[in-house]
Structure formats: structure tokens, C-alpha cells
Design a protein around this motif. Structure first.
Motif, PDB file in Angstrom:
ATOM      1  N   UNK A   1       0.837  -1.201   0.000  1.00 50.50           N
ATOM      2  CA  UNK A   1       0.000   0.000   0.000  1.00 50.50           C
ATOM      3  C   UNK A   1       0.875   1.255   0.000  1.00 50.50           C
ATOM      4  N   UNK A   2       1.956   1.216   0.760  1.00 53.17           N
ATOM      5  CA  UNK A   2       2.873   2.367   0.783  1.00 53.17           C
ATOM      6  C   UNK A   2       3.501   2.574  -0.587  1.00 53.17           C
ATOM      7  N   UNK A   3       3.800   1.493  -1.287  1.00 46.09           N
ATOM      8  CA  UNK A   3       4.383   1.612  -2.623  1.00 46.09           C
ATOM      9  C   UNK A   3       3.369   2.198  -3.594  1.00 46.09           C
ATOM     10  N   UNK A   4       2.112   1.843  -3.447  1.00 47.68           N
ATOM     11  CA  UNK A   4       1.068   2.344  -4.343  1.00 47.68           C
ATOM     12  C   UNK A   4       0.860   3.842  -4.156  1.00 47.68           C
ATOM     13  N   UNK A   5       0.878   4.318  -2.927  1.00 50.08           N
ATOM     14  CA  UNK A   5       0.586   5.722  -2.645  1.00 50.08           C
ATOM     15  C   UNK A   5       1.841   6.604  -2.600  1.00 50.08           C
ATOM     16  N   UNK A   6       3.011   6.019  -2.766  1.00 44.49           N
ATOM     17  CA  UNK A   6       4.257   6.771  -2.621  1.00 44.49           C
ATOM     18  C   UNK A   6       4.533   7.629  -3.853  1.00 44.49           C
TER      19      UNK A   6
ATOM     20  N   UNK B   1       6.918   9.196  -6.749  1.00 44.66           N
ATOM     21  CA  UNK B   1       7.949   8.491  -7.519  1.00 44.66           C
ATOM     22  C   UNK B   1       9.359   8.594  -6.942  1.00 44.66           C
ATOM     23  N   UNK B   2       9.693   9.682  -6.267  1.00 50.42           N
ATOM     24  CA  UNK B   2      11.066   9.818  -5.762  1.00 50.42           C
ATOM     25  C   UNK B   2      11.354   8.901  -4.580  1.00 50.42           C
ATOM     26  N   UNK B   3      10.331   8.426  -3.866  1.00 51.74           N
ATOM     27  CA  UNK B   3      10.554   7.540  -2.725  1.00 51.74           C
ATOM     28  C   UNK B   3      10.321   6.068  -3.058  1.00 51.74           C
ATOM     29  N   UNK B   4       9.861   5.782  -4.240  1.00 50.51           N
ATOM     30  CA  UNK B   4       9.584   4.390  -4.598  1.00 50.51           C
ATOM     31  C   UNK B   4      10.803   3.484  -4.576  1.00 50.51           C
ATOM     32  N   UNK B   5      11.964   3.900  -5.037  1.00 49.74           N
ATOM     33  CA  UNK B   5      13.103   2.966  -5.006  1.00 49.74           C
ATOM     34  C   UNK B   5      13.437   2.463  -3.604  1.00 49.74           C
ATOM     35  N   UNK B   6      13.278   3.286  -2.585  1.00 49.09           N
ATOM     36  CA  UNK B   6      13.557   2.847  -1.219  1.00 49.09           C
ATOM     37  C   UNK B   6      12.588   1.748  -0.796  1.00 49.09           C
TER      38      UNK B   6
END
Length: 60
Positions: free
Chosen positions: A33-38, A40-45
Motif C-alpha cells: 500500500x505504501x508503494x502504491x501511494x508513494x 515516484x522519488x521515494x519508490x526505489x527505497x
């Protein structure tokens, strides 16, 4: 009361296993869920954290 405690003692290991399974599923779903709402700059983490989690489970 004693019969309930006896059943719990006999099935305690299985109950603990189910609890840990539910806990792991909740953790993975929270990361998803965090990946879906994140943004784009924080997705790689988050993707790196998911990859580390998968390698942890594959080792065991």
C-alpha cells in the motif's frame, strides 16, 4: 475452564504459527500500500525494502 486451557496448550504452536503468518501478511500488505501511494522519488527505497524482505524469506 480446564478443558479450554488444555486445548489451548495442545494447539498453542499452531496458534502462534497462524499469528506470525497474519503478522507477516499485514507487513507485506502495508509495504504494498505504501508503494502504491508513494511519490515516484521515494519508490526505489520501498522497492529495495521489499527486495530485502524477499531475499530474507528465500534464505530460510
Amino acid at each position: 475452564m480446564w478443558s479450554v486451557m488444555g486445548e489451548l496448550a495442545l494447539n498453542g504452536g499452531m496458534l502462534l504459527l497462524w499469528f506470525l503468518l497474519v503478522l507477516a501478511l499485514m507487513f507485506i500488505s502495508c509495504l504494498t500500500i505504501a508503494l502504491y501511494k508513494a511519490p515516484p522519488r521515494t519508490r526505489p527505497e520501498i522497492i529495495r525494502a521489499l527486495a530485502e524482505l524477499m531475499t530474507f524469506w528465500k534464505r530460510k
